[in-house]
Enzyme design. Structure first.
Site, PDB file in Angstrom:
ATOM      1  N   GLY A  16       0.777  -1.242   0.000  1.00 12.95           N
ATOM      2  CA  GLY A  16       0.000   0.000   0.000  1.00 12.95           C
ATOM      3  C   GLY A  16       0.801   1.280   0.000  1.00 12.95           C
ATOM      4  NE  ARG A  17       3.107   4.869   2.967  1.00  9.36           N
ATOM      5  CZ  ARG A  17       2.621   6.070   2.660  1.00  9.36           C
ATOM      6  NH1 ARG A  17       1.384   6.184   2.203  1.00  9.36           N
ATOM      7  NH2 ARG A  17       3.370   7.158   2.789  1.00  9.36           N
ATOM      8  CG  PHE A  19       4.185   5.841  -8.074  1.00  6.14           C
ATOM      9  CD1 PHE A  19       4.299   7.129  -7.557  1.00  6.14           C
ATOM     10  CD2 PHE A  19       3.755   5.689  -9.385  1.00  6.14           C
ATOM     11  CE1 PHE A  19       3.990   8.230  -8.320  1.00  6.14           C
ATOM     12  CE2 PHE A  19       3.447   6.795 -10.165  1.00  6.14           C
ATOM     13  CZ  PHE A  19       3.561   8.067  -9.639  1.00  6.14           C
ATOM     14  CB  ALA A  20       0.398   1.980  -8.818  1.00  3.35           C
ATOM     15  CE1 TYR A 160       8.452  -7.548  -9.873  1.00  4.28           C
ATOM     16  CE2 TYR A 160       7.936  -7.234 -12.192  1.00  4.28           C
ATOM     17  CZ  TYR A 160       7.642  -7.020 -10.865  1.00  4.28           C
ATOM     18  OH  TYR A 160       6.540  -6.272 -10.531  1.00  4.28           O
ATOM     19  CE  LYS A 164       3.753  -8.939 -10.665  1.00  3.34           C
ATOM     20  NZ  LYS A 164       2.999  -8.475  -9.469  1.00  3.34           N
TER      21      LYS A 164
END
Length: 519
Positions: A16-17, A19-20, A160, A164
């Site tokens: 939650g911290r 950017f998006a 990554y 993902k």
């Protein structure tokens, strides 16, 4: 500012911290429909000034938002964050610039498993997962207007992307256990303004909240974009121009940069334990910068009712305004190279600030080289001929009219050859200042704690020793080339070079400390 009170329904935003995620949190609070639980790694939340005075600060004070410290790899911490939540927006992800398979697998795969299992146990109704367009990118082939049916590649660009994709498969397989997946669309060539990313999540949640919408959207992937594909370097140019910088103009082939990137990555793998910072120049980054990647957003438009809230033009404008502290005028206007060269005519010439003057000096140096080295004259004969040519030039130039065939001829005034008292003082001050700087450098070296200075002095002396070992002809050619290219290169990439030198010093210090402790 007062936060709008929700109706008691809780949602969770993991990472939650980020950017998006910050924009999604603000959008959810603004809607007045949700109380938000912000979950992230940090032990406590630290707000910047805008957040403190905005919706998030007010919501935290009034209990409409809470912060929960949670590592997704710890199922107990995930359970504490999800307890009582109706919806989970899973946006957490590790740093993609670090090609660390263990870290990426732990967060992206094991962490997502914990998220899915906890959603089932806590009876979370909807899970909205933020994936990445990199899951369909192999690092070799460009992507043009791809839709969600595009398969995963046989070989991924980096760890990554691979992890993902594994996480995305887990979420899709979990459909029917209360889940939903969404691609964030934050990729090269199809840039997506962050508010549009947040809005895509909101559209997904609203669609899944209805029975008919859940039948259509559950278990599906969606690309969220601005629907305005643009060339990557054109986009970068718009940002740079908005901040007051010049457009990038020098093109370097991928075939040149890729070997350099592999060397940088290998160096980081070897020296990371000594404190080397994570490099930005890596093979996966080069592939991302050099391949076309655009995606179709038609499925999200038709099934989720998604439309970009902010156009690309407005998004660029808002981005530039948000980073006003990076404006060119807020940064130093005089480079270290210019200061070192005296910040006068010498600096303008060597740093190509006055192209006409630089070319003139280079032509004069070519004439000097010809007379000193290629004609076979002795030094005294060569200097006499050069002075004769100079006198002839000045004499003919003085005879020319002020206007010759419509071109203005700038006359050389006698004062150009005079040194005023002020200039003499300036020269004397420069000499004394340079001497004092040298003495100060010697003092720092004597203390033995300035590795950066030691490295600079060592490299400078190495260059001098190499030049002195050559013939005067070779030294003249190489020295001239180094002066007119080296200073310019340092001015252009000053921060990067200083950072690399600083990293090298850090590695040397760590290496020295490790050696001392082992002995």
């Amino acid at each position: 500012m007062e936060a709008v009170r929700g109706d008691g329904r809780w949602c969770v935003v993991t990472g939650g911290r980020g950017f998006a995620a910050r924009h999604l949190v603000t959008m959810l609070l603004r809607s007045g429909e949700w109380r938000v639980r912000v979950a992230d790694l940090g032990p406590a939340i630290t707000l910047d000034r805008d957040e403190e005075e905005g919706f998030l600060g007010a919501a935290l004070r009034e209990g409409q938002a809470v912060y929960v410290s949670a590592d997704l790899r710890d199922k107990a911490q995930v359970a504490r964050a999800f307890e009582g939540a109706e919806v989970v927006f899973h946006m957490a992800a590790p740093d993609s610039s670090i090609n660390n398979f263990h870290l990426h697998y732990g967060v992206n795969v094991d962490g997502t498993k914990n998220v899915i299992d906890t959603c089932i146990r806590c009876k979370v109704k909807r899970l909205i997962y933020t994936s990445s367009p990199s899951v369909v990118f192999d690092g070799v082939h460009g992507i043009f207007n791809a839709d969600e049916s595009m398969p995963y590649p046989d070989k991924f660009n980096d760890s990554y992307s691979e992890t993902k994709a594994d996480a995305e498969k887990l979420v899709m397989r979990a459909n029917g256990k209360s889940k939903y997946i969404i691609g964030d669309g934050n990729n090269y060539y199809d840039f997506t303004y962050v508010e549009n990313v947040a809005y895509g999540h909101v559209c997904a949640e609203k669609t899944l909240s209805s029975e008919d919408g859940a039948k259509i959207a559950a278990g599906k992937t969606y690309f969220i974009t601005n629907m305005e594909p643009i060339k990557f370097w054109e986009f970068m140019s718009l940002i740079l121009e908005g901040l007051g910088y010049e457009r990038p103009s020098v093109k370097i082939p991928v075939s040149v940069m890729m070997p350099v990137a592999h060397v940088v990555e290998w160096t980081y793998q070897k020296f990371a334990k000594y404190g080397m910072k994570v490099p930005q120049l890596t093979p996966s980054r080069i592939r991302l910068l050099s391949c076309n990647r655009t995606f179709s957003c038609s499925r999200a438009k038709e099934q989720l009712g998604y439309e970009p809230l902010v156009s690309l033009k407005d998004g660029v404008k808002r981005t530039v305004e948000s980073y006003s502290h990076l404006q060119a005028q807020n940064h130093r206007s005089i480079s270290k190279a210019s200061i070192f060269l005296g910040n006068g005519n010498l600096a303008k010439t060597v740093l190509w600030e006055d192209a006409k003057q630089t070319v003139t000096v280079l032509l004069l140096l070519a004439v000097i080289y010809y007379h000193l080295f290629t004609c076979g004259y002795t030094f005294i004969t060569a200097m006499a001929k050069l002075l004769s040519l100079t006198a002839l030039f000045l004499f003919i130039h003085g005879m020319l009219p002020s206007n010759l065939f419509g071109h203005k001829v700038e006359k050389l005034e006698a004062s150009n050859f005079h040194i005023t008292q002020a200039q003499a003082h300036h020269i004397a001050n420069s000499i004394s200042s340079n001497w004092n700087s040298l003495v100060s450098a010697l003092r720092s070296l004597c203390r033995g704690n300035d590795w950066l200075l030691f490295l600079k002095v060592s490299l400078s002396l190495l260059v001098v020793s190499i030049l002195s070992s050559m013939s005067s002809q070779a030294a003249f050619k190489i020295g001239t080339a180094l002066v007119f290219t080296g200073f310019k290169a340092y001015e252009k990439w000053e921060d990067s070079i200083d950072s690399m030198v600083g990293d090298a010093c850090t590695i040397l210090l760590h290496f020295g400390s490790a050696k001392e402790s082992s002995s």
